[in-house]
Design an enzyme around this catalytic site. Structure first.
Site, PDB file in Angstrom:
ATOM      1  N   CYS A  92     110.613  59.394 -76.207  1.00 16.82           N
ATOM      2  CA  CYS A  92     110.004  58.191 -75.610  1.00 16.82           C
ATOM      3  C   CYS A  92     110.276  56.912 -76.400  1.00 16.82           C
ATOM      4  O   CYS A  92     109.698  55.874 -76.107  1.00 16.82           O
ATOM      5  CB  CYS A  92     108.504  58.384 -75.427  1.00 16.82           C
ATOM      6  SG  CYS A  92     107.642  58.627 -76.972  1.00 16.82           S
TER       7      CYS A  92
ATOM      8  N   ASP B 201     110.377  55.095 -84.570  1.00 22.36           N
ATOM      9  CA  ASP B 201     109.913  55.347 -85.930  1.00 22.36           C
ATOM     10  C   ASP B 201     110.778  56.386 -86.625  1.00 22.36           C
ATOM     11  O   ASP B 201     111.106  56.242 -87.798  1.00 22.36           O
ATOM     12  CB  ASP B 201     108.440  55.787 -85.916  1.00 22.36           C
ATOM     13  CG  ASP B 201     107.519  54.578 -85.839  1.00 22.36           C
ATOM     14  OD1 ASP B 201     107.812  53.577 -86.521  1.00 22.36           O
ATOM     15  OD2 ASP B 201     106.523  54.622 -85.096  1.00 22.36           O
TER      16      ASP B 201
ATOM     17  N   GLU C  74     107.942  61.832 -85.126  1.00 19.88           N
ATOM     18  CA  GLU C  74     108.510  60.541 -85.515  1.00 19.88           C
ATOM     19  C   GLU C  74     108.506  60.335 -87.021  1.00 19.88           C
ATOM     20  O   GLU C  74     108.945  59.311 -87.523  1.00 19.88           O
ATOM     21  CB  GLU C  74     107.782  59.392 -84.799  1.00 19.88           C
ATOM     22  CG  GLU C  74     106.285  59.375 -84.938  1.00 19.88           C
ATOM     23  CD  GLU C  74     105.623  58.232 -84.158  1.00 19.88           C
ATOM     24  OE1 GLU C  74     106.313  57.316 -83.695  1.00 19.88           O
ATOM     25  OE2 GLU C  74     104.384  58.262 -84.034  1.00 19.88           O
TER      26      GLU C  74
ATOM     27  N   ARG D 135     112.239  48.729 -88.672  1.00 18.42           N
ATOM     28  CA  ARG D 135     112.608  48.412 -87.277  1.00 18.42           C
ATOM     29  C   ARG D 135     112.308  46.965 -86.902  1.00 18.42           C
ATOM     30  O   ARG D 135     112.855  46.438 -85.940  1.00 18.42           O
ATOM     31  CB  ARG D 135     111.894  49.377 -86.314  1.00 18.42           C
ATOM     32  CG  ARG D 135     110.392  49.243 -86.352  1.00 18.42           C
ATOM     33  CD  ARG D 135     109.714  50.425 -85.679  1.00 18.42           C
ATOM     34  NE  ARG D 135     109.302  50.121 -84.322  1.00 18.42           N
ATOM     35  CZ  ARG D 135     108.488  50.889 -83.601  1.00 18.42           C
ATOM     36  NH1 ARG D 135     108.032  52.020 -84.106  1.00 18.42           N
ATOM     37  NH2 ARG D 135     108.146  50.554 -82.391  1.00 18.42           N
TER      38      ARG D 135
ATOM     39  N   HIS E 227     105.295  43.190 -80.645  1.00 19.62           N
ATOM     40  CA  HIS E 227     104.481  43.499 -79.471  1.00 19.62           C
ATOM     41  C   HIS E 227     104.654  42.522 -78.341  1.00 19.62           C
ATOM     42  O   HIS E 227     104.540  42.879 -77.176  1.00 19.62           O
ATOM     43  CB  HIS E 227     103.036  43.667 -79.895  1.00 19.62           C
ATOM     44  CG  HIS E 227     102.933  44.832 -80.803  1.00 19.62           C
ATOM     45  ND1 HIS E 227     102.856  44.717 -82.156  1.00 19.62           N
ATOM     46  CD2 HIS E 227     103.057  46.136 -80.522  1.00 19.62           C
ATOM     47  CE1 HIS E 227     102.888  45.917 -82.676  1.00 19.62           C
ATOM     48  NE2 HIS E 227     103.013  46.793 -81.715  1.00 19.62           N
TER      49      HIS E 227
HETATM   50  C1  PEP Z   1     108.426  55.342 -81.357  1.00 20.15           C
HETATM   51  O1  PEP Z   1     108.134  55.220 -82.535  1.00 20.15           O
HETATM   52  O2  PEP Z   1     109.566  55.625 -80.962  1.00 20.15           O
HETATM   53  C2  PEP Z   1     107.413  55.161 -80.311  1.00 20.15           C
HETATM   54  C3  PEP Z   1     107.654  55.479 -79.073  1.00 20.15           C
HETATM   55  O3  PEP Z   1     106.240  54.572 -80.642  1.00 20.15           O
HETATM   56  P1  PEP Z   1     106.051  53.053 -81.017  1.00 20.15           P
HETATM   57  O4  PEP Z   1     107.292  52.320 -80.622  1.00 20.15           O
HETATM   58  O5  PEP Z   1     104.862  52.574 -80.275  1.00 20.15           O
HETATM   59  O6  PEP Z   1     105.838  53.112 -82.490  1.00 20.15           O
HETATM   60 MG    MG Z   2     106.097  55.234 -83.166  1.00 19.99          MG
END
Ligand code: PEP
Ligand code: MG
Length: 753
Positions: A680, A633, A609, A643, A367
């Site tokens: 996204c 994800d 996801e 990840r 984060h």
């Molecule tokens: C993702 O998982 O690609 C996503 C956009 O959400 P986050 O990165 O917040 O898990």
């Molecule tokens: Mg995600």
């Protein structure tokens, strides 16, 4: 023969007086060795300092021939003195000359002295010199004597390092480690920054080494240790780790050290020799470091960091609880260096003075990385060992493009980077010029570009980038930087501010995606073996509907009269979408019942996801008003590669046909059901990956604001139809990553990637 108990303190006091005299460095060193010799009832006391070539030069002596001073040089590792420097530990020999390592230098005249005690002069756990005493008789030096000599050596080390002894520039420069150093790290946030080092956890410069009142020092130290252990226990108990980015294992290690009797005993012993509380902490840190540096195993080396960290914290408490550097005076061009950091701590810094961030630990999906990207600062992680080398105020260059960090760069490197920064600025200006250019491919395909956001300071990016809207608003970031659960009114205020800033542009609010690695400081969850696969996101929302409903209520209130888009994360089963939707419907009913204004239009979407959805698309999509692929994800679950774990995160290419086929089947299903689709995840922000995604048929993508310019430049130079044909063919025939093929395509067709 043994020294009296009060002697070390007396010696330290006298040393301080000598140091304060207005004489040449050599005259003072000469006095220092006389003092030590007489205090230790030794016939000889000699001081050797390390030169840049790692040889040791005799700098001062009482008892050996004076002509040998500056003329006797011991090669690296030569003689007993060399051995002590290499091993960085105290050694004594009742009959030095019979030791196989003994090296005779006739000019010194030391053949008449039999017993020998030597201690390293340590800085940062490395020997920068050796201090010795010798006697004619065969004798054993007591533990107290060894201790006293070590304490003296430490005081000398501090004085040499601070330049207080005025010893030769060469040795002193070596101590200050002025050399330019280069590191390689992992890019967290793109950018190139030239600036000056700020240590997130400032190091305390110890100015007072010798105690005036030993009892007082003892009390100060005891109090600081109590405070420290209380702090660590408190953090562990409250699980208050997300704010500061602390790792539980590190805190556990701190706790182990802080409660370690050996550590406390060593501190006591150092105090007893007449050092101040601060100097005792430094002394024990140096000894422990030296001991650990001799171990080659990974575990001990890791613990080195812990002892450093712990000592720094203790020193800061002794200095009156100095906070992080965010509270201090920052240079105009701060490059903050830390072992680890939480997103909230980064936000404590004055954004206008922040240029770069360098961490020793943390992955690109962490984060703090997301916040660094939002702030638009160059950031690197996995820069191991940087804290051992960097000093506050050092010039530094962070190059997140190549993953390089330069500490104390040479003139040539600075010049090269000044060019690079100018070049990048030019490129940024080119991207800025594209701001109002419609995002259409060469073959006329319109692409919608949106930004990912999560904090209020992301909002200006919407105008600056010329994005069509916010494709992903990660609502959990607001929750993560807050120290308590944001109440309904507070949430409403934030969501309203976002909608106000967006105006007519759409905003997709993702409902809370906490759990996994997204920890809320005030929200206790039990420890899970596989947090990414655990109790998180929609699972938590459905199990604790009160939390979810409060958020929905806040969103509905904020959106009155406007369009509201709510996106549900981690949907793995159609039933979850149905259940969440019915909770949302209930909130709409309550809103109506209370006669509050409703949103103009309410759209509820699902994130795709979790791989199980790939085989439920025909049932999920008809129930969703829109869908968005969370490629971060989706890829981690498709390839079973965490990840956040640097060993495996990039092991499987997202341009692998398996991944691209999964994306292609989502596009097909969305077209079939006429459901608006976006992608996204971070894939959308990398021009080559974004090119592939558009080739597969995505017409809407959402990314970090800084990626918008480069991605737009790519789109304006792409023929999407041409790429589609090529991709279809490669997906039929190729088995491994299409990265090469895609790069070659871009090169041949002049696509800007
Ligand atoms: C993702 O998982 O690609 C996503 C956009 O959400 P986050 O990165 O917040 O898990
Ligand atoms: Mg995600």
């Amino acid at each position: 023969m043994a020294i009296s108990v009060g002697a070390p303190r007396q010696l330290l006091r006298r040393l301080r007086e000598v140091m304060a005299e207005r004489e040449s460095a050599q005259a003072r060193l000469d006095k220092v060795v006389v003092l030590i010799a007489s205090n230790m009832v030794a016939e000889v006391c000699s001081l050797y300092l390390r030169r840049r070539d790692a040889s040791l030069e005799l700098f001062a002596t009482e008892g050996l021939n004076r002509e040998a001073v500056h003329n006797t040089h011991l090669k690296r590792g030569e003689g007993l003195v060399g051995l002590i420097a290499e091993q960085a530990e105290a050694m004594q020999f009742p009959d030095a000359q019979s030791h196989p390592a003994f090296s005779y230098h006739p000019e010194t005249g030391e053949d008449i002295y039999h017993s020998f005690l030597g201690v390293p002069i340590l800085r940062g756990g490395h020997a920068i010199g050796v201090l010795t005493v010798q006697n004619r008789t065969h004798r054993h030096y007591s533990d107290e004597e060894v201790e006293a000599l070590q304490t003296t050596a430490m005081v000398l080390a501090e004085m040499i390092a601070s330049g207080g002894l005025g010893v030769s520039d060469e040795a002193a420069a070596d101590v200050r480690r002025e050399l330019s150093v280069q590191f390689k790290g992992l890019a967290l946030s793109d950018g190139v920054a030239l600036g000056h080092v700020v240590l997130h956890e400032p190091r305390i410069v110890i100015t007072k080494l010798i105690a005036e009142d030993v009892e007082l020092e003892r009390r100060r130290l005891a109090q600081a240790i109590d405070e420290l252990t209380g702090m660590i226990d408190g953090m562990l108990e409250r699980g208050d780790l997300a704010r500061t980015g602390e790792h539980r294992e590190v805190l556990e290690a701190f706790r182990m050290f802080a409660h370690d009797r050996g550590w406390r005993r060593r501190l006591e012993e150092a105090l007893a020799t007449g050092l101040t509380a601060e100097a005792s902490v430094e002394r024990v840190r140096n000894d422990t470091r030296a001991r650990m540096l001799r171990q080659t195993d990974h575990y001990s080396r890791e613990r080195l960091h812990d002892i450093d960290d712990l000592s720094n914290r203790l020193l800061r408490l002794l200095a009156g609880g100095v906070g992080t550097a965010a509270a201090g005076n920052l240079p105009q061009d701060a490059i903050v260096i830390a072992r680890t950091m939480g997103p909230a701590e980064l936000l404590d810094y004055d954004r206008h003075r922040l240029r770069g961030l360098v961490l020793e630990e943390g992955g690109s999906a962490s984060h703090v990385a997301i916040v660094a990207r939002a702030l638009g600062i160059a950031a690197l992680s996995q820069v191991k060992g940087v804290l051992e080398v960097a000093e506050a105020g050092d010039a530094a260059i962070v190059d997140a493009e190549s993953g390089e960090l330069h500490i104390r760069p040479t003139q040539e490197v600075v010049a090269a980077y000044s060019d690079k920064v100018r070049f990048r600025a030019k490129r940024q200006a080119q991207y800025a010029a594209l701001r109002n250019v419609p995002t259409v491919t060469l073959d006329g395909v319109k692409i919608s570009l949106q930004i990912n956001a999560g904090l209020l300071f992301d909002l200006p990016h919407l105008d600056q980038s010329g994005a069509d809207g916010i494709g992903l608003f990660r609502t959990e970031l607001q929750f993560m930087i807050s120290s308590t659960f944001p109440r309904l009114e507070q949430q409403t205020r934030i969501y309203k501010a976002i909608l106000d800033a967006a105006g007519e542009r759409p905003v997709v609010f993702r409902s809370l995606d906490v759990g996994g690695d997204k920890v809320l400081p005030y929200f206790r969850v039990s420890k899970e073996e596989n947090p990414a696969l655990g109790w998180r996101a929609i699972r938590m929302a459905l199990d604790r509907p009160a939390l979810f409903r409060t958020q929905i209520r806040a969103l509905l209130r904020a959106a009155q009269g406007r369009e509201l888009r709510i996106m549900l994360p981690m949907i793995a089963d159609v039933a979850e979408l149905v259940a969440a939707r019915s909770l949302i419907d209930k909130e709409v009913l309550i809103l109506k019942r209370h006669g509050r204004p409703e949103p103009k239009r309410l759209l509820v979407g699902a994130m795709i996801e979790v791989p199980s959805l790939l085989w439920q698309l025909d049932r999920v999509l008809p129930l969703a008003d829109f869908a968005s692929v969370g490629s971060n994800d989706l890829m981690q679950f498709l390839f079973a590669a965490d990840r956040g774990n640097m060993r495996v995160a990039d092991r499987f290419d997202r341009l692998n046909p398996a991944a691209l086929k999964a994306l292609a089947c989502i596009v097909e299903a969305a077209e079939r059901h006429q459901v608006p689709l976006t992608l996204c995840g971070e894939m959308a922000g990398r021009p080559l990956e974004a090119m592939a995604v558009i080739g597969l048929g995505f017409r809407s993508i959402s990314m970090a604001p800084a990626s918008l310019g480069p991605v737009k430049a790519m789109i304006l130079s792409l023929d999407a139809g041409d790429l589609r044909t090529r991709l279809d063919e490669w997906l039929q025939t190729k088995a491994t990553s299409l990265r090469q093929e895609l790069k070659q395509f871009a090169a041949e067709k002049g696509v800007q990637i």
